[in-house]
Design a protein around this motif. Structure first.
Motif, PDB file in Angstrom:
ATOM      1  N   PRO A 167      29.981   4.955 -80.301  1.00  0.00           N
ATOM      2  CA  PRO A 167      30.717   4.667 -79.062  1.00  0.00           C
ATOM      3  C   PRO A 167      30.261   3.379 -78.376  1.00  0.00           C
ATOM      4  N   LYS A 168      31.172   2.862 -77.548  1.00  0.00           N
ATOM      5  CA  LYS A 168      30.878   1.756 -76.656  1.00  0.00           C
ATOM      6  C   LYS A 168      31.181   2.195 -75.228  1.00  0.00           C
ATOM      7  N   THR A 169      30.714   1.422 -74.268  1.00  0.00           N
ATOM      8  CA  THR A 169      30.960   1.795 -72.876  1.00  0.00           C
ATOM      9  C   THR A 169      32.418   1.535 -72.502  1.00  0.00           C
ATOM     10  N   LEU A 170      32.880   2.265 -71.492  1.00  0.00           N
ATOM     11  CA  LEU A 170      34.229   2.053 -70.953  1.00  0.00           C
ATOM     12  C   LEU A 170      34.422   0.608 -70.498  1.00  0.00           C
ATOM     13  N   LYS A 171      33.424   0.077 -69.864  1.00  0.00           N
ATOM     14  CA  LYS A 171      33.515  -1.290 -69.368  1.00  0.00           C
ATOM     15  C   LYS A 171      33.657  -2.272 -70.521  1.00  0.00           C
TER      16      LYS A 171
END
Length: 435
Positions: free
Chosen positions: A331-335
């Motif tokens: 995963p990556k951050t929402l931002k």
């Protein structure tokens, strides 16, 4: 006196044989003993019919669907006993051959060296046939069989099992490739359900890859906990049994339909396929398909053959296909991925659009999915808050809140509205809950 005693004992035995028991699976309407599959049964064959009703066969009996008592097989498929008196089916499968509609969705039964083809519970003209006449190169006295459509196998195929050998029959070319899968148990029946493949052995089952035979996960598992309703046995309820929730108690976390037409709803640790009416709707743990999502999801949307799954401030992107694969680096951050900060209540993409609409409280944030980097391009006001899930399809937009949903014809109507429309109730037809 001895003759009289024997006569009395015989009369008593006959009376007991014809006594009536309850319909939990012990005795039938004709008062003959019936097997109870909750006792633990090794099935001879399993197959759905053209309407999606799954049949479980054992000796001269069958069960229709995932609950209910046994019935005599010849009540549903009369001709099976006309030329065959062994009292059991060796193997069965539902044909998947969309290129040849004359055979598509027919049920094939295999008994010794014979094959029977049924459609709508009627024996097709010219059957039974010799097995090799319909399926050249396939041995007789099979253990089990299961269809494997193109996309899940290399071509529209049938897997025939005999011992540890698997004969892969190409429906179009009528060619056979034989593999040996010693790591699998001998499959006395095999079943394709919701695009997964199951080898049944004893009262257990093992899920396998139809191309490689690979087994992933903790198997075998008890079939009674997954493929039938048995008291005190179940994989969803901690106390056993699969409790169907009331529609008034439903709370959905997310909904989406991917590019292949697969529709999902998510609630807590569970998900449900919504598009496969014929195979039955059933709740499974999210980690079964998306193993990294151990704490459920907040929002899900589909775009460009990928499924975006949001939990807290993380975005997981999975490549769609027969199985979902987490893309490397996630995963990556929402931002970082979507240019959004804060909790996401819901997200949806409408047909043929490249914008994801993200619900945060009473705000609707638009993010252009073709842009690099992705940022919020528009922020609009919503007429309602506390949304749990959103879905956009050809029918319009549905926003879910508790056990209700609100329908809008499109994004423009949604954002221009100053008052919410009349709430509609989630129904059993939508989510297989209890009205």
């Amino acid at each position: 006196m001895k003759l009289l005693t024997q006569t009395l004992l015989l009369c008593l035995a006959l009376a007991l044989a014809h006594s009536h028991h309850d319909d939990a699976g012990n005795y039938d309407d004709d008062d003959h003993a019936l097997p109870n599959r909750c006792d633990g049964i090794e099935f001879d064959a399993i197959s759905p019919d053209e309407k999606g009703v799954t049949y479980f066969f054992k000796g001269p009996y069958l069960w229709k669907g995932y609950h209910g008592p046994a019935h005599l097989s010849n009540e549903s498929f009369q001709e099976l006993d006309d030329l065959h008196n062994i009292g059991h089916v060796d193997a069965a499968f539902r044909m998947h051959d969309a290129e040849n509609l004359d055979d598509h969705d027919h049920i094939y039964f295999f008994l010794d060296d014979k094959v029977f083809s049924y459609y709508n519970h009627s024996l097709e003209e010219g059957y039974p046939k010799q097995l090799n006449e319909d399926f050249p190169g396939i041995p007789d006295h099979l253990d089990s069989a299961v269809e494997c459509p193109k996309g899940e196998c290399g071509a529209n195929s049938v897997l025939f099992f005999k011992g540890h050998d698997v004969h892969v029959y190409d429906i179009s070319t009528k060619t056979v490739k034989t593999k040996t899968w010693d790591h699998l148990p001998v499959c006395t029946s095999a079943f394709r359900w919701l695009e997964y493949y199951y080898c049944f052995h004893g009262n257990n089952f093992t899920r396998f890859n139809p191309v490689t035979g690979e087994v992933s996960g903790n198997y075998p598992k008890d079939a009674r906990a997954y493929f039938m309703r048995c008291p005190s046995i179940g994989h969803v309820s901690e106390k056993g049994g699969r409790k169907v929730p009331k529609c008034s108690e439903i709370k959905i976390d997310a909904m989406t339909t991917d590019d292949a037409g697969k529709s999902y709803s998510f609630a807590g640790p569970l998900y449900m396929r919504l598009d496969l009416h014929r195979d039955g709707r059933h709740a499974f743990r999210i980690t079964g398909l998306w193993k990294e999502l151990t704490n459920g999801v907040d929002a899900v949307f589909s775009y460009a053959d990928k499924m975006y799954m949001i939990k807290d401030d993380q975005v997981y992107i999975y490549k769609s296909g027969p199985y979902y694969t987490l893309i490397e680096g996630y995963p990556k951050t929402l931002k970082e991925e979507l240019g959004v900060e804060g909790h996401v209540d819901a997200a949806f993409v409408c047909n043929d659009e490249h914008t994801v609409h993200i619900v945060q409280g009473k705000k609707l944030l638009d993010v252009d999915l073709t842009a690099t980097p992705r940022v919020v391009t528009q922020e609009q006001h919503l007429p309602l808050s506390d949304i749990d899930a959103g879905l956009c399809d050809a029918k319009g937009i549905q926003l879910f809140k508790g056990s209700h949903f609100y329908h809008y014809d499109g994004v423009a109507v949604l954002t221009m509205s100053r008052m919410a429309p009349l709430a509609e109730d989630i129904t059993s037809e939508m989510l297989s809950c209890q009205d």
